[in-house]
Design an enzyme around this catalytic site. Structure first.
Site, PDB file in Angstrom:
ATOM      1  N   LYS A 183       0.880  -1.180   0.000  1.00 26.37           N
ATOM      2  CA  LYS A 183       0.000   0.000   0.000  1.00 26.37           C
ATOM      3  C   LYS A 183       0.913   1.225   0.000  1.00 26.37           C
ATOM      4  CE  LYS A 183      -1.977   3.019   2.026  1.00 26.37           C
ATOM      5  NZ  LYS A 183      -1.758   4.448   1.656  1.00 26.37           N
ATOM      6  N   CYS A 231      13.413  10.422   7.503  1.00 26.91           N
ATOM      7  CA  CYS A 231      13.211  10.076   8.913  1.00 26.91           C
ATOM      8  C   CYS A 231      14.474  10.253   9.736  1.00 26.91           C
ATOM      9  CB  CYS A 231      12.689   8.653   9.021  1.00 26.91           C
ATOM     10  SG  CYS A 231      13.668   7.486   8.086  1.00 26.91           S
ATOM     11  N   GLU A 260       9.271  16.187  15.423  1.00 23.02           N
ATOM     12  CA  GLU A 260       9.773  15.925  14.078  1.00 23.02           C
ATOM     13  C   GLU A 260       9.072  16.866  13.100  1.00 23.02           C
ATOM     14  OE1 GLU A 260       8.700  12.168  12.183  1.00 23.02           O
ATOM     15  OE2 GLU A 260      10.744  12.049  11.412  1.00 23.02           O
ATOM     16  N   GLU A 307       9.191   1.252  11.236  1.00 23.61           N
ATOM     17  CA  GLU A 307      10.279   2.238  11.065  1.00 23.61           C
ATOM     18  C   GLU A 307       9.608   3.602  11.106  1.00 23.61           C
ATOM     19  OE1 GLU A 307      12.552   4.815  10.167  1.00 23.61           O
ATOM     20  OE2 GLU A 307      12.502   4.182   8.081  1.00 23.61           O
TER      21      GLU A 307
HETATM   22  P1  TAP Z   1       1.718   8.310   7.835  1.00 25.15           P
HETATM   23  O1  TAP Z   1       0.373   8.882   8.012  1.00 25.15           O
HETATM   24  O2  TAP Z   1       2.292   7.536   8.929  1.00 25.15           O
HETATM   25  O3  TAP Z   1       1.699   7.449   6.473  1.00 25.15           O
HETATM   26  C1  TAP Z   1       2.552   6.379   6.160  1.00 25.15           C
HETATM   27  C2  TAP Z   1       1.745   5.278   5.486  1.00 25.15           C
HETATM   28  O4  TAP Z   1       0.758   4.777   6.394  1.00 25.15           O
HETATM   29  C3  TAP Z   1       0.967   5.768   4.266  1.00 25.15           C
HETATM   30  O5  TAP Z   1       0.923   4.739   3.303  1.00 25.15           O
HETATM   31  C4  TAP Z   1      -0.404   6.029   4.864  1.00 25.15           C
HETATM   32  O6  TAP Z   1      -1.405   6.049   3.902  1.00 25.15           O
HETATM   33  C5  TAP Z   1      -0.538   4.858   5.799  1.00 25.15           C
HETATM   34  N1  TAP Z   1      -1.558   5.044   6.835  1.00 25.15           N
HETATM   35  C6  TAP Z   1      -2.096   6.197   7.301  1.00 25.15           C
HETATM   36  N2  TAP Z   1      -3.029   5.939   8.252  1.00 25.15           N
HETATM   37  C7  TAP Z   1      -3.079   4.600   8.395  1.00 25.15           C
HETATM   38  C8  TAP Z   1      -3.827   3.719   9.232  1.00 25.15           C
HETATM   39  N3  TAP Z   1      -4.723   4.169  10.106  1.00 25.15           N
HETATM   40  N4  TAP Z   1      -3.609   2.390   9.123  1.00 25.15           N
HETATM   41  C9  TAP Z   1      -2.692   1.913   8.253  1.00 25.15           C
HETATM   42  N5  TAP Z   1      -1.968   2.689   7.423  1.00 25.15           N
HETATM   43  C10 TAP Z   1      -2.141   4.021   7.500  1.00 25.15           C
HETATM   44  O7  TAP Z   1       2.709   9.438   7.475  1.00 25.15           O
HETATM   45  P2  TAP Z   1       2.332  10.755   6.656  1.00 25.15           P
HETATM   46  O8  TAP Z   1       1.003  11.328   6.960  1.00 25.15           O
HETATM   47  O9  TAP Z   1       2.572  10.419   5.274  1.00 25.15           O
HETATM   48  O10 TAP Z   1       3.385  11.723   7.280  1.00 25.15           O
HETATM   49  C11 TAP Z   1       3.159  12.248   8.575  1.00 25.15           C
HETATM   50  C12 TAP Z   1       4.424  12.236   9.353  1.00 25.15           C
HETATM   51  O11 TAP Z   1       4.973  10.909   9.362  1.00 25.15           O
HETATM   52  C13 TAP Z   1       5.534  13.059   8.763  1.00 25.15           C
HETATM   53  O12 TAP Z   1       5.420  14.396   9.089  1.00 25.15           O
HETATM   54  C14 TAP Z   1       6.717  12.412   9.375  1.00 25.15           C
HETATM   55  O13 TAP Z   1       6.883  12.866  10.684  1.00 25.15           O
HETATM   56  C15 TAP Z   1       6.354  10.962   9.410  1.00 25.15           C
HETATM   57  N6  TAP Z   1       6.906  10.210   8.291  1.00 25.15           N
HETATM   58  C16 TAP Z   1       7.912   9.388   8.577  1.00 25.15           C
HETATM   59  C17 TAP Z   1       8.494   8.672   7.548  1.00 25.15           C
HETATM   60  C18 TAP Z   1       9.608   7.755   7.850  1.00 25.15           C
HETATM   61  S1  TAP Z   1      10.578   7.301   6.660  1.00 25.15           S
HETATM   62  N7  TAP Z   1       9.804   7.285   9.047  1.00 25.15           N
HETATM   63  C19 TAP Z   1       8.056   8.799   6.248  1.00 25.15           C
HETATM   64  C20 TAP Z   1       6.979   9.631   5.992  1.00 25.15           C
HETATM   65  C21 TAP Z   1       6.405  10.326   7.047  1.00 25.15           C
HETATM   66  P3  TAP Z   1      -1.873   7.483   3.302  1.00 25.15           P
HETATM   67  O14 TAP Z   1      -0.703   8.066   2.650  1.00 25.15           O
HETATM   68  O15 TAP Z   1      -2.933   7.150   2.383  1.00 25.15           O
HETATM   69  O16 TAP Z   1      -2.354   8.271   4.511  1.00 25.15           O
END
Ligand code: TAP
Length: 497
Positions: free
Chosen positions: A194, A304, A401, A270
């Site tokens: 996903k 990250c 973060e 992660e």
């Molecule tokens: P998340 O919301 O954590 O998204 C990561 C993945 O999880 C996406 O595929 C997302 O789908 C999915 N997801 C969201 N809600 C979910 C749920 N309830 N159950 C299962 N999967 C779910 O991250 P984001 O909104 O993209 O970014 C928010 C923050 O996350 C950033 O500001 C940053 O702090 C952190 N982040 C960390 C990393 C790493 S590498 N550690 C990478 C990206 C972001 P959707 O995209 O469709 O919501």
């Protein structure tokens, strides 16, 4: 800065905008519409314009994908192929990824604002190398022979864990795909991926490449859609054996809860970080400034392991800030297809606004704004590289973060003090230490509670080097042999001697 062309599609960049070939779900080897027929828009962060509409998978689509993956695992060829056969197919997949480097890099640039040049020369070759690394171990997965203490002997088998759900984020879309899919395929697992809703295009393109490489139908499925629906359906599914997640700590917690409340599937997470870079008085100053800039601003801070807390020892503090201010002036923000750009747009409007609101917090809390502090240009989601000096540990910008191009510089006196302050965070993903003293480097490396330490370097990633978190940065490792082990069960088989 290349402000004139910021966010604009010049003639040459428009030529590089790829044709979008794949927008449907990839289930059981076929591109199909979602059952509901719904789609969602994916947006170009350079302009805020819609690139295309992509199939919106929901629980029913996840059910179909899991059925395909389960059948491929229980009855299909993939887990039953010899390691050598899996190796050959994975090598072909790696070659195809490399042959399509321009296409994939362009998709990540228009979908996520990733620099095209970095994508083409770092991410996509890196993704191919990751697949090759795991192809190389596919025929070396074996157990041990054990002499038991009584009249038995035993051997261990290392078996694929089963059907895996990979939930991945948007910051390095193709690399994330390879990092998750490569080891799971080498282990003999089947899977559902996903991708993040912001960056679905390269994962669908990679799905097409898996088919061309000869990976059997059902072994890799890609379901695009929203996290709260499609992602949640994966983490709560009764027939998925493991979830491998990269993303926010908040969603990581939801995934563990869903796994616990459904079938107790295995979970690896992660998550976020607030990594320190610690610069001692004896550091080579120019190098230290360059590493601090790279560590904070690379990929517009959307990484990250970003070293967004820069601790500088008091003896060089003033000089360090002077050099930092000089050097950040040549950090070019601009269109991700422009070769001069070092920083493209943030991935989406929500992240862009979140970063700007953190910057306002920094100003209000009394940190010294050394550079940046605003959006960049008038169009798209570009943010100026922003540096705050004289930051205090309890300020929001030093604790949370930000996931954007925002550096906090903090002053320290002694090694003991900086170790304590660097560890005073809920996160533990990475740390950097810049010093010419080996004892200092070793003491800091052993004392920081984080999964990765870089001495006199930053972002020194490689396929064989595992990374992952301590504390609320998660658990489990990606890359390296540890990145393979999490997709394997160990079975003991005992027999009388
Ligand atoms: P998340 O919301 O954590 O998204 C990561 C993945 O999880 C996406 O595929 C997302 O789908 C999915 N997801 C969201 N809600 C979910 C749920 N309830 N159950 C299962 N999967 C779910 O991250 P984001 O909104 O993209 O970014 C928010 C923050 O996350 C950033 O500001 C940053 O702090 C952190 N982040 C960390 C990393 C790493 S590498 N550690 C990478 C990206 C972001 P959707 O995209 O469709 O919501």
């Amino acid at each position: 800065m290349s402000g004139e062309s910021n966010g604009k599609l010049t003639e040459s960049t428009a030529m590089l905008t790829p044709e979008i070939k794949f927008t449907k779900l990839f289930i059981n080897g076929q591109f199909v519409d979602s059952i509901s027929g719904k789609t969602f828009e994916t947006i170009d962060p350079r302009t805020g314009d819609v690139i295309t509409k992509v199939a919106e998978g929901n629980k029913e689509d996840i059910d179909l994908a899991v059925e395909a993956a389960r059948d491929a695992f229980d009855n299909g060829p993939w887990p039953r192929l010899s390691g050598a056969q899996r190796r050959r197919i994975l090598m072909k997949l790696a070659d195809l990824i490399e042959e399509n480097a321009e296409e994939l890099a362009a998709l990540d640039a228009i979908d996520g604002g990733r620099l095209f040049h970095d994508g083409k020369t770092i991410d996509i070759p890196g993704a191919a190398e990751t697949i090759r690394y795991y192809a190389g171990v596919a025929d070396k997965i074996h157990g041990e022979t054990l002499k038991m203490s009584r009249e038995f002997q035993a051997y261990t088998l290392r078996e694929p864990i089963g059907v895996v759900g990979h939930i991945i984020p948007w910051n390095f879309p193709t690399q994330m795909f390879a990092m998750k899919v490569g080891p799971a395929l080498a282990a003999g697992c089947t899977m559902i991926v996903k991708p993040a809703e912001q960056t679905p295009l390269s994962a669908l393109y990679c799905a097409h490449l898996t088919k061309l490489a000869g990976i059997p139908d059902g072994a890799v499925n890609v379901v695009t859609g929203y996290g709260s629906v499609a992602g949640a359906a994966i983490s709560s599914h009764m027939d998925i054996d493991k979830v491998s997640f990269t993303g926010s700590t908040e969603v990581g917690r939801l995934i563990m809860q869903a796994a616990a409340m459904s079938n107790l599937k295995q979970v690896s997470l992660e998550l976020g970080g607030k990594s320190p870079i610690i610069i001692f008085d004896d550091a080579e100053l120019d190098k230290a400034v360059d590493l601090a800039l790279l560590g904070t601003l690379y990929n517009k801070g959307e990484i990250c392991v970003a070293g967004s807390r820069v601790f500088v020892q008091e003896g060089i503090y003033v000089e360090f800030l002077k050099k930092l201010e000089e050097k950040v002036g040549s950090w070019v923000v601009g269109d991700p297809f422009d070769l001069d750009s070092k920083q493209g747009p943030q991935v989406e409007k929500k992240q862009f606004e979140k970063i700007l609101s953190y910057i306002e917090h920094g100003k209000r809390e009394g940190a010294t704004l050394l550079a940046g502090g605003k959006r960049f240009g008038e169009m798209g989601y570009y943010v100026q590289p922003t540096i705050f000096a004289d930051v205090k540990d309890d300020m929001i910008i030093a604790k949370e973060e930000i996931f954007g191009p925002v550096m906090s510089v903090l002053k320290f006196k002694t090694i003991g003090e900086v170790i304590r302050r660097a560890n005073a965070t809920k996160y533990g993903l990475a740390a950097g230490v810049i010093t010419s003293n080996l004892d200092t480097a070793n003491t800091v490396s052993r004392s920081i509670r984080a999964g990765v330490i870089w001495i006199n370097c930053y972002f020194a990633f490689d396929q064989d080097s595992p990374y992952g978190g301590y504390k609320m940065s998660g658990f489990g490792r990606d890359l390296g042999i540890d990145g393979l082990d999490k997709y394997l069960h160990v079975k003991s088989v005992a027999t009388p001697i």
